[in-house]
Design a protein around this motif. Structure first.
Motif, mmCIF file in Angstrom:
data_model
loop_
_atom_site.group_PDB
_atom_site.id
_atom_site.type_symbol
_atom_site.label_atom_id
_atom_site.label_comp_id
_atom_site.label_asym_id
_atom_site.label_seq_id
_atom_site.Cartn_x
_atom_site.Cartn_y
_atom_site.Cartn_z
ATOM 1 N N LYS A 51 6.142 -0.049 4.676
ATOM 2 C CA LYS A 51 7.688 0.586 5.049
ATOM 3 C C LYS A 51 8.345 1.002 6.143
ATOM 4 O O LYS A 51 7.811 2.034 6.311
ATOM 5 N N PRO A 53 11.853 3.230 8.212
ATOM 6 C CA PRO A 53 13.038 4.125 7.855
ATOM 7 C C PRO A 53 14.772 3.634 8.421
ATOM 8 O O PRO A 53 14.156 2.183 9.347
ATOM 9 N N GLU A 164 8.296 9.468 9.021
ATOM 10 C CA GLU A 164 8.842 9.055 8.212
ATOM 11 C C GLU A 164 8.011 7.609 7.979
ATOM 12 O O GLU A 164 7.984 7.867 6.866
ATOM 13 N N ARG A 167 5.783 9.458 5.890
ATOM 14 C CA ARG A 167 6.817 9.902 4.559
ATOM 15 C C ARG A 167 6.647 8.613 3.059
ATOM 16 O O ARG A 167 6.412 8.524 2.461
ATOM 17 N N LEU A 168 7.072 7.499 3.793
ATOM 18 C CA LEU A 168 7.701 6.526 3.244
ATOM 19 C C LEU A 168 6.108 5.461 2.472
ATOM 20 O O LEU A 168 6.160 4.909 1.583
ATOM 21 N N ASN A 169 5.227 6.034 3.245
ATOM 22 C CA ASN A 169 3.443 4.170 2.953
ATOM 23 C C ASN A 169 3.105 5.263 2.555
ATOM 24 O O ASN A 169 1.254 5.187 2.902
#
Length: 170
Positions: A51, A53, A164, A167-169
């Motif tokens: 994923k 950002p 990011e 954080r997203l993964n």
């Protein structure tokens, strides 16, 4: 403080200076090549599945940006090398090598090993080492320090991207 490389003022040093520029260019290109090796096809498949950002630049941006940045890194190191020998120059050149090492390690950690968290620690160290190099280079050759300002800006952005992605993964 010098603003023009010492070797450009002395014709007898021009050949040595050209050789030094070739070495700094080869070291920078070597770091770029090692990063390229780390981003092989299997790695690209892994990366595409992450994923991203919303502010992720298009893939086509990275090659041209890094090409310019590696050129600036090389010229900056060469300018410092061309200044009179001394503690300040030695410190700046040591930091130049350190930042290039962190730069190279990031690609291997992130793409080669698929370890975004480790790469985040590395890019933080890279950011600090580029800042330290800039400060040290400024004492020896102000233009050399200015040449790596875009690099520091890009590394700060890359750090945010890396953070990011982590954080997203999770």
């Amino acid at each position: 403080m010098q603003t023009e490389p010492l070797a450009l003022k002395s014709p007898s040093l021009r050949v040595e200076s050209a050789a030094a520029l070739a070495v700094f260019s080869a070291l920078s290109a070597g770091a770029a090549a090692m990063g390229a090796v780390a981003t092989n096809g299997a790695t690209q498949r892994w990366y595409r599945r992450l994923k991203k950002p919303s502010f992720q630049p298009p893939r086509a941006v990275f090659g041209p940006v890094w090409t310019v940045l590696y050129g600036l890194i090389a010229v900056s190191g060469w300018r410092v090398w061309n200044q009179p020998a001394g503690i300040a120059r030695s410190r700046a050149l040591s930091l130049w090598a350190v930042q290039l090492g962190f730069n190279t390690a990031w690609s291997w950690l992130f793409f080669g090993k698929h370890r975004p968290r480790s790469a985040l620690a590395d890019v933080t160290a890279l950011m600090l080492s580029v800042g330290a190099y800039m400060a040290a280079a400024r004492k020896v050759d102000r233009p050399a320090a200015a040449l790596v300002a875009p690099y520091l800006g890009w590394v700060c952005f890359a750090s945010l991207l890396n953070e990011e992605l982590v954080r997203l993964n999770r």
